[in-house]
Motif scaffolding. Sequence first.
Motif, PDB file in Angstrom:
ATOM      1  N   ARG A   1       3.284   5.887  -7.311  1.00 45.13           N
ATOM      2  CA  ARG A   1       2.066   6.700  -7.408  1.00 45.13           C
ATOM      3  C   ARG A   1       1.579   6.870  -8.847  1.00 45.13           C
ATOM      4  O   ARG A   1       0.393   6.675  -9.131  1.00 45.13           O
TER       5      ARG A   1
ATOM      6  N   ILE B   1      -5.881   2.627  -0.882  1.00 48.10           N
ATOM      7  CA  ILE B   1      -4.973   3.250  -1.840  1.00 48.10           C
ATOM      8  C   ILE B   1      -5.673   4.407  -2.543  1.00 48.10           C
ATOM      9  O   ILE B   1      -5.115   5.511  -2.649  1.00 48.10           O
TER      10      ILE B   1
ATOM     11  N   VAL C   1       0.840  -1.199   0.000  1.00 46.11           N
ATOM     12  CA  VAL C   1       0.000   0.000   0.000  1.00 46.11           C
ATOM     13  C   VAL C   1       0.872   1.245   0.000  1.00 46.11           C
ATOM     14  O   VAL C   1       0.652   2.177  -0.792  1.00 46.11           O
ATOM     15  N   ARG C   2       1.888   1.279   0.875  1.00 45.90           N
ATOM     16  CA  ARG C   2       2.771   2.449   0.946  1.00 45.90           C
ATOM     17  C   ARG C   2       3.504   2.690  -0.370  1.00 45.90           C
ATOM     18  O   ARG C   2       3.665   3.821  -0.812  1.00 45.90           O
TER      19      ARG C   2
ATOM     20  N   GLN D   1      -6.028   7.300  -0.204  1.00 40.64           N
ATOM     21  CA  GLN D   1      -4.737   7.934   0.061  1.00 40.64           C
ATOM     22  C   GLN D   1      -4.267   8.758  -1.139  1.00 40.64           C
ATOM     23  O   GLN D   1      -3.577   9.756  -0.967  1.00 40.64           O
TER      24      GLN D   1
ATOM     25  N   ALA E   1       2.460   1.771  -3.337  1.00 39.28           N
ATOM     26  CA  ALA E   1       1.476   2.169  -4.347  1.00 39.28           C
ATOM     27  C   ALA E   1       1.166   3.659  -4.279  1.00 39.28           C
ATOM     28  O   ALA E   1       0.951   4.289  -5.321  1.00 39.28           O
ATOM     29  N   VAL E   2       1.144   4.231  -3.089  1.00 37.42           N
ATOM     30  CA  VAL E   2       0.826   5.655  -2.955  1.00 37.42           C
ATOM     31  C   VAL E   2       2.076   6.524  -2.878  1.00 37.42           C
ATOM     32  O   VAL E   2       1.972   7.747  -2.886  1.00 37.42           O
TER      33      VAL E   2
ATOM     34  N   THR F   1       0.111   3.722 -10.091  1.00 36.73           N
ATOM     35  CA  THR F   1      -1.152   3.448  -9.400  1.00 36.73           C
ATOM     36  C   THR F   1      -2.283   4.320  -9.940  1.00 36.73           C
ATOM     37  O   THR F   1      -3.398   3.832 -10.168  1.00 36.73           O
TER      38      THR F   1
ATOM     39  N   MET G   1      -7.794  -2.922   0.309  1.00 41.51           N
ATOM     40  CA  MET G   1      -6.526  -2.269  -0.037  1.00 41.51           C
ATOM     41  C   MET G   1      -6.733  -1.273  -1.175  1.00 41.51           C
ATOM     42  O   MET G   1      -6.199  -0.164  -1.134  1.00 41.51           O
ATOM     43  N   ASP G   2      -7.511  -1.673  -2.176  1.00 45.83           N
ATOM     44  CA  ASP G   2      -7.812  -0.747  -3.274  1.00 45.83           C
ATOM     45  C   ASP G   2      -8.478   0.518  -2.739  1.00 45.83           C
ATOM     46  O   ASP G   2      -8.147   1.631  -3.155  1.00 45.83           O
TER      47      ASP G   2
END
Length: 181
Positions: free
Chosen positions: A97, A158, A89-90, A161, A92-93, A100, A154-155
Amino acid sequence: MPSRQEVLLDAAITVLGSEGSRRLTHRAVDAAAGLPSGSASNYFKTREALVNAMAARFVAREQATWAALTALVTPRTPAELVVALAAFVRRAVGPDRVLTVARYGLFVEAALHPEAHQALAESAREIRRFGAQWLRAVGMPDPEEMCELILDQMDGMILHQLAYPDPTLDVERRLAFLCRV
């Protein structure tokens, strides 16, 4: 070394992820790829053809990433699973980024383009298979169902975020709740 077509598609993914769907044009892709004007339209005659090819390229990249990740990381406990998912997750953002944002942009495009939808839906099924293997390995009940729930959550995390960054979000706590740690 990537082919010219792959260079164009990677550039298209970057344009989508950094500038948005409205800016995704053949001309913008040419510029982002550093190739002469008309290069993208030589391969992809229409925007729909470009989007469909982007979806296929994105799927190939995403599946390679998940295959590499599952080869490198093998959680043995629910707590280790939470750590691995939170790191995803971290990333991905953070560092990923643009990729994503492009992923979510492709989701919207897939709602309008059946061929792109099919490619992304199959990729999602494959990723869920990878995830269910992890859940099975840590002893989670009904790993297929839980995997779907966890990946959907999680989606959502994300997406939120990306849209409304919250530096205080405790990703591990939320994932631990889902994984019953």
